[in-house]
Motif scaffolding. Sequence first.
Motif, mmCIF file in Angstrom:
data_model
loop_
_atom_site.group_PDB
_atom_site.id
_atom_site.type_symbol
_atom_site.label_atom_id
_atom_site.label_comp_id
_atom_site.label_asym_id
_atom_site.label_seq_id
_atom_site.Cartn_x
_atom_site.Cartn_y
_atom_site.Cartn_z
ATOM 1 N N ASP A 252 0.839 -1.196 0.000
ATOM 2 C CA ASP A 252 0.000 0.000 0.000
ATOM 3 C C ASP A 252 0.874 1.244 0.000
ATOM 4 O OD1 ASP A 252 -2.036 -1.797 0.172
ATOM 5 O OD2 ASP A 252 -2.662 -1.252 2.189
ATOM 6 N N LYS B 214 -13.299 5.690 5.810
ATOM 7 C CA LYS B 214 -12.989 4.846 6.966
ATOM 8 C C LYS B 214 -14.029 3.739 7.132
ATOM 9 C CE LYS B 214 -10.196 8.010 9.698
ATOM 10 N NZ LYS B 214 -10.104 8.833 10.916
ATOM 11 N N GLU B 215 -15.292 4.060 6.862
ATOM 12 C CA GLU B 215 -16.348 3.042 6.917
ATOM 13 C C GLU B 215 -16.091 1.923 5.910
ATOM 14 O OE1 GLU B 215 -20.171 4.910 6.401
ATOM 15 O OE2 GLU B 215 -19.933 6.118 8.219
ATOM 16 N N ASN B 216 -15.427 2.258 4.817
ATOM 17 C CA ASN B 216 -15.076 1.264 3.788
ATOM 18 C C ASN B 216 -13.699 0.646 4.029
ATOM 19 O OD1 ASN B 216 -17.452 1.516 2.440
ATOM 20 N ND2 ASN B 216 -16.668 2.827 0.826
ATOM 21 N N GLN B 217 -13.187 0.761 5.244
ATOM 22 C CA GLN B 217 -11.897 0.203 5.645
ATOM 23 C C GLN B 217 -10.717 0.735 4.814
ATOM 24 O OE1 GLN B 217 -14.676 -2.198 5.564
ATOM 25 N NE2 GLN B 217 -14.776 -1.563 7.700
ATOM 26 N N ILE B 218 -10.771 2.019 4.475
ATOM 27 C CA ILE B 218 -9.666 2.679 3.774
ATOM 28 C C ILE B 218 -8.897 3.507 4.801
ATOM 29 C CG2 ILE B 218 -9.042 4.377 2.002
ATOM 30 C CD1 ILE B 218 -10.217 1.864 0.776
ATOM 31 N N GLU B 219 -7.578 3.311 4.866
ATOM 32 C CA GLU B 219 -6.758 4.099 5.772
ATOM 33 C C GLU B 219 -6.625 5.510 5.210
ATOM 34 O OE1 GLU B 219 -2.341 4.147 7.861
ATOM 35 O OE2 GLU B 219 -2.933 2.398 6.683
ATOM 36 N N THR B 220 -6.938 6.501 6.041
ATOM 37 C CA THR B 220 -6.927 7.893 5.595
ATOM 38 C C THR B 220 -6.066 8.747 6.519
ATOM 39 O OG1 THR B 220 -8.830 8.548 6.921
ATOM 40 C CG2 THR B 220 -9.290 7.708 4.711
ATOM 41 N N ASP C 76 -7.788 -1.237 -4.633
ATOM 42 C CA ASP C 76 -8.711 -0.407 -3.860
ATOM 43 C C ASP C 76 -9.244 0.836 -4.564
ATOM 44 O OD1 ASP C 76 -8.369 -2.125 -1.634
ATOM 45 O OD2 ASP C 76 -6.530 -1.063 -1.062
ATOM 46 N N LYS D 89 -13.017 1.013 -4.729
ATOM 47 C CA LYS D 89 -13.572 1.168 -3.387
ATOM 48 C C LYS D 89 -13.506 2.630 -2.939
ATOM 49 C CE LYS D 89 -12.386 -1.827 0.398
ATOM 50 N NZ LYS D 89 -11.677 -2.418 1.315
#
Length: 173
Positions: A7, A27-33, A69, A72
Motif C-alpha cells: 500500500d 474509513k467506513e469502507n476500511q480505507i486508511e486515511t 482499492d 472502493k
Amino acid sequence: MCISKPDQWYVLYVKARHERKIENLLKENQIETFLPLVKTVREWSDRKKEIEMPLFPSYIFVKINLKKDTHKVLSVKSYCFFIRFGEEFAKVHEYEINSIKLLLNMNVPMKVENYAPLLKVGEYRRIDKGALKGLNCEIIKADNENKVVVRIDSIKQNIVATVPSSCISEVVA
C-alpha cells in the motif's frame, strides 16, 4: 505467483468543505486515511471561535493498493478523484506523511504556502524540460494538466500541448 504491491499513500481531491465527511465514509469502507487538521481562530462580528481546518483544503491522503482499492475509494462519492500529474497518480512517501504528523503534534500555528511557480492563463513562459525544451509558450489553461500554446508565427500555426508545471520555467518578457 502474483506479488501484490504494498500500500502507498495517494492524494484525493474532494469537494470543498466535505473533507471530514468523505474521510468518515472512506474509513467506513476500511480505507486508511489521513486528513491533517490545524486549529485556527475564526472571527465574526459578534464572536471569535477556534475551529479545525484542513491543512490542505480539499485534499485527503489515502493509503491503498492502487490496483485493488481504487474502485472502493472512488465509489464513496462522485465528487472525489485522485490527484494526477500527467499520467501518474500523485504519491506521497511514508516519511512525508510522518513529517506532517510530527509538525501537527508540535501544536504550532502553521499554514501551507506553495512555492511552485503558479501559472496564470495568458502568461508567456519558457519550457525547460522535455521534447519542447527551449520553446516559448503561452499558458492557455492552468490546472492539474497545464495546456500551453506554442505559436509558430512564420507559418501561422499553433501547437497546443499539455506540459507539467515542473517543465515550465520563468516568465518570458
